[in-house]
Motif scaffolding. Structure first.
Motif, PDB file in Angstrom:
ATOM      1  N   ALA A 291       0.811  -1.223   0.000  1.00 39.28           N
ATOM      2  CA  ALA A 291       0.000   0.000   0.000  1.00 39.28           C
ATOM      3  C   ALA A 291       0.841   1.268   0.000  1.00 39.28           C
ATOM      4  O   ALA A 291       0.359   2.339   0.366  1.00 39.28           O
ATOM      5  N   SER A 292       2.094   1.168  -0.441  1.00 40.94           N
ATOM      6  CA  SER A 292       2.947   2.359  -0.519  1.00 40.94           C
ATOM      7  C   SER A 292       2.689   3.149  -1.792  1.00 40.94           C
ATOM      8  O   SER A 292       3.029   4.340  -1.868  1.00 40.94           O
ATOM      9  N   TYR A 293       2.131   2.511  -2.807  1.00 39.88           N
ATOM     10  CA  TYR A 293       1.880   3.167  -4.092  1.00 39.88           C
ATOM     11  C   TYR A 293       0.488   2.801  -4.600  1.00 39.88           C
ATOM     12  O   TYR A 293      -0.057   1.745  -4.274  1.00 39.88           O
ATOM     13  N   SER A 294      -0.058   3.686  -5.424  1.00 38.74           N
ATOM     14  CA  SER A 294      -1.283   3.392  -6.165  1.00 38.74           C
ATOM     15  C   SER A 294      -0.929   3.341  -7.646  1.00 38.74           C
ATOM     16  O   SER A 294      -0.148   4.175  -8.124  1.00 38.74           O
ATOM     17  N   THR A 295      -1.475   2.364  -8.345  1.00 40.74           N
ATOM     18  CA  THR A 295      -1.227   2.256  -9.778  1.00 40.74           C
ATOM     19  C   THR A 295      -2.553   2.240 -10.522  1.00 40.74           C
ATOM     20  O   THR A 295      -3.583   1.830  -9.977  1.00 40.74           O
ATOM     21  N   LYS A 296      -2.514   2.678 -11.760  1.00 41.68           N
ATOM     22  CA  LYS A 296      -3.675   2.586 -12.640  1.00 41.68           C
ATOM     23  C   LYS A 296      -3.302   1.640 -13.776  1.00 41.68           C
ATOM     24  O   LYS A 296      -2.254   1.799 -14.396  1.00 41.68           O
ATOM     25  N   SER A 297      -4.167   0.657 -14.019  1.00 36.38           N
ATOM     26  CA  SER A 297      -3.868  -0.376 -15.010  1.00 36.38           C
ATOM     27  C   SER A 297      -5.093  -0.652 -15.868  1.00 36.38           C
ATOM     28  O   SER A 297      -6.229  -0.422 -15.444  1.00 36.38           O
ATOM     29  N   ARG A 298      -4.840  -1.179 -17.056  1.00 44.13           N
ATOM     30  CA  ARG A 298      -5.939  -1.667 -17.888  1.00 44.13           C
ATOM     31  C   ARG A 298      -5.480  -2.942 -18.581  1.00 44.13           C
ATOM     32  O   ARG A 298      -4.283  -3.148 -18.822  1.00 44.13           O
ATOM     33  N   VAL A 299      -6.415  -3.787 -18.885  1.00 45.94           N
ATOM     34  CA  VAL A 299      -6.130  -5.038 -19.581  1.00 45.94           C
ATOM     35  C   VAL A 299      -5.945  -4.738 -21.065  1.00 45.94           C
ATOM     36  O   VAL A 299      -6.759  -4.026 -21.665  1.00 45.94           O
ATOM     37  N   THR A 300      -4.878  -5.282 -21.641  1.00 39.14           N
ATOM     38  CA  THR A 300      -4.584  -5.000 -23.053  1.00 39.14           C
ATOM     39  C   THR A 300      -4.921  -6.170 -23.970  1.00 39.14           C
ATOM     40  O   THR A 300      -4.801  -6.055 -25.182  1.00 39.14           O
ATOM     41  N   LYS A 301      -5.326  -7.305 -23.392  1.00 37.62           N
ATOM     42  CA  LYS A 301      -5.679  -8.458 -24.216  1.00 37.62           C
ATOM     43  C   LYS A 301      -7.000  -9.049 -23.762  1.00 37.62           C
ATOM     44  O   LYS A 301      -7.168  -9.384 -22.584  1.00 37.62           O
ATOM     45  N   GLY A 302      -7.940  -9.162 -24.680  1.00 43.98           N
ATOM     46  CA  GLY A 302      -9.215  -9.793 -24.370  1.00 43.98           C
ATOM     47  C   GLY A 302     -10.134  -8.900 -23.559  1.00 43.98           C
ATOM     48  O   GLY A 302      -9.962  -7.679 -23.476  1.00 43.98           O
ATOM     49  N   THR A 303     -11.127  -9.521 -22.945  1.00 46.04           N
ATOM     50  CA  THR A 303     -12.110  -8.812 -22.121  1.00 46.04           C
ATOM     51  C   THR A 303     -11.601  -8.723 -20.694  1.00 46.04           C
ATOM     52  O   THR A 303     -11.271  -9.753 -20.094  1.00 46.04           O
ATOM     53  N   PRO A 304     -11.520  -7.525 -20.115  1.00 52.38           N
ATOM     54  CA  PRO A 304     -10.978  -7.385 -18.758  1.00 52.38           C
ATOM     55  C   PRO A 304     -11.753  -8.203 -17.736  1.00 52.38           C
ATOM     56  O   PRO A 304     -12.984  -8.154 -17.690  1.00 52.38           O
ATOM     57  N   VAL A 305     -11.027  -8.963 -16.931  1.00 45.69           N
ATOM     58  CA  VAL A 305     -11.601  -9.648 -15.772  1.00 45.69           C
ATOM     59  C   VAL A 305     -10.981  -8.960 -14.559  1.00 45.69           C
ATOM     60  O   VAL A 305      -9.761  -8.950 -14.401  1.00 45.69           O
ATOM     61  N   ILE A 306     -11.817  -8.373 -13.722  1.00 43.83           N
ATOM     62  CA  ILE A 306     -11.320  -7.527 -12.633  1.00 43.83           C
ATOM     63  C   ILE A 306     -11.961  -7.943 -11.313  1.00 43.83           C
ATOM     64  O   ILE A 306     -13.190  -8.050 -11.226  1.00 43.83           O
ATOM     65  N   THR A 307     -11.135  -8.194 -10.304  1.00 45.68           N
ATOM     66  CA  THR A 307     -11.666  -8.420  -8.962  1.00 45.68           C
ATOM     67  C   THR A 307     -11.497  -7.137  -8.156  1.00 45.68           C
ATOM     68  O   THR A 307     -10.473  -6.459  -8.261  1.00 45.68           O
ATOM     69  N   VAL A 308     -12.509  -6.802  -7.370  1.00 41.77           N
ATOM     70  CA  VAL A 308     -12.536  -5.530  -6.643  1.00 41.77           C
ATOM     71  C   VAL A 308     -12.641  -5.797  -5.143  1.00 41.77           C
ATOM     72  O   VAL A 308     -13.481  -6.585  -4.692  1.00 41.77           O
ATOM     73  N   LYS A 309     -11.778  -5.130  -4.372  1.00 41.94           N
ATOM     74  CA  LYS A 309     -11.775  -5.305  -2.926  1.00 41.94           C
ATOM     75  C   LYS A 309     -13.044  -4.724  -2.301  1.00 41.94           C
ATOM     76  O   LYS A 309     -13.560  -3.704  -2.768  1.00 41.94           O
ATOM     77  N   PRO A 310     -13.546  -5.354  -1.231  1.00 39.19           N
ATOM     78  CA  PRO A 310     -14.704  -4.798  -0.523  1.00 39.19           C
ATOM     79  C   PRO A 310     -14.415  -3.390  -0.012  1.00 39.19           C
ATOM     80  O   PRO A 310     -13.269  -3.035   0.270  1.00 39.19           O
ATOM     81  N   ASN A 311     -15.466  -2.592   0.108  1.00 38.02           N
ATOM     82  CA  ASN A 311     -15.394  -1.210   0.597  1.00 38.02           C
ATOM     83  C   ASN A 311     -14.657  -0.277  -0.350  1.00 38.02           C
ATOM     84  O   ASN A 311     -14.167   0.774   0.065  1.00 38.02           O
TER      85      ASN A 311
END
Length: 320
Positions: free
Chosen positions: A134-154
């Motif tokens: 948790a020292s850094y925040s990053t922004k990412s996107r999937v570049t291949k196929g349909t994005p599958v994303i898991t999201v933390k609660p809260n």
């Protein structure tokens, strides 16, 4: 507008809060289509529609209860093929991440895990992650196929946005691997009456400074006055003062509540990794040089055995 698949986490149709958060995030990038597996679809559909699901794909089969995650992956893959979504969102639980990973492999897509935010981008959804303890925040996107994303609660506040919520039956063919691992027994977890640790809006945690299992009643008392979950540091868990299931940290559970109160916790990097994304952090520690004070929004330098009971009484008096 493109459709976004949302995997529904529920208990016999009672939809859990992380799913409502996913529906809220899904509306930023498309039209949410919920995938409900197992019993209780009728009850769940009303809640899902209230929070923005334009459609609810549902299927009930004994495989979901009798075997481990593969039947659920089969069903989510069937939903993916039926909808051709812009993204697939799954709650970031242990089971959710396994389902998401298996689905990503099957459909040949990239995966992002433990996102804490989601936004629309010109080239697809952009996910924010908290990384390196948790020292850094990053922004990412999937570049291949349909994005599958898991999201933390809260990660988002659930927002109602009534939609049609049309219920449709999903046709699923289970593969041979779906029955490879059978569930042979279940033991209900004893209920404490407190919120689930990873989903709670408020968490009160105790550490080495609590100095014994008998003193965790102070932490529990404050938590109960606030309607909070109880957490513990690794030091407290390793000492046998509190169950491992309540450990917050890099080797325990990751939490991101609206309010996190750390009592008697020094703030080692291992613990910080599990709670640093909390919205507001309060620390109670008699050591003014404790590392936890570098992180907090509010700090109390004092003996927790004096501060916590006073805080508990103050909360009770204001509520009552």
């Amino acid at each position: 507008m493109a459709e976004v698949l949302v995997y529904v986490d529920h208990v016999d149709g009672a939809v859990r809060k992380p799913t409502l958060e996913l529906l809220t995030l899904a509306r930023r990038i498309g039209e949410p289509v919920a995938v409900h597996l197992g019993a209780g679809a009728d009850a769940a559909a009303r809640t899902l529609a209230e929070y923005g699901a334009v459609k609810v794909l549902t299927v009930n089969a004994p495989e979901f209860a009798d075997y481990l995650v593969v039947p659920k992956v089969d069903a989510l893959q069937a939903a993916f093929e039926a909808v051709s979504p812009a993204a697939v969102l799954v709650p970031s639980s242990a089971e959710g991440k396994e389902i998401a990973a298996r689905l990503a492999v099957r459909i040949g897509s990239g995966i992002i895990t433990d996102a804490v935010d989601l936004e629309a981008g010109a080239e697809g959804p952009v996910a924010t992650q908290s990384v390196f303890a948790a020292s850094y925040s990053t922004k990412s996107r999937v570049t291949k196929g349909t994005p599958v994303i898991t999201v933390k609660p809260n990660s988002a506040a659930p927002e109602a946005a009534p939609a049609a919520g049309t219920v449709e039956q999903l046709a699923v063919s289970f593969g041979s691997a779906s029955t490879g691992t059978k569930v042979v027994s279940r033991t209900p977890r004893e209920s404490t009456g407190r919120p689930e640790l990873t989903e709670a809006a408020i968490v009160v945690s105790g550490g080495r400074g609590v100095n014994g299992s008998e003193n965790f009643s102070l932490i529990e008392g404050l938590a109960d006055s606030l309607g909070a979950a109880v957490g513990a540091s690794r030091a407290a868990v390793d000492a046998g003062w509190y169950p491992h299931t309540n450990q917050v940290g890099q080797t325990g559970k990751s939490v991101s509540p609206q309010l996190y109160i750390a009592a008697g916790i020094s703030g080692a990097i291992q613990h910080r990794a599990g709670m640093q994304t909390s919205k507001t952090i309060v620390a109670i520690n008699k050591d003014a040089e404790a590392p936890i004070f570098d992180l907090v929004d509010y700090g109390v330098v004092g003996d927790l055995f004096e501060v916590v009971p006073q805080l508990t009484e103050e909360v009770k008096s204001r509520k009552g």
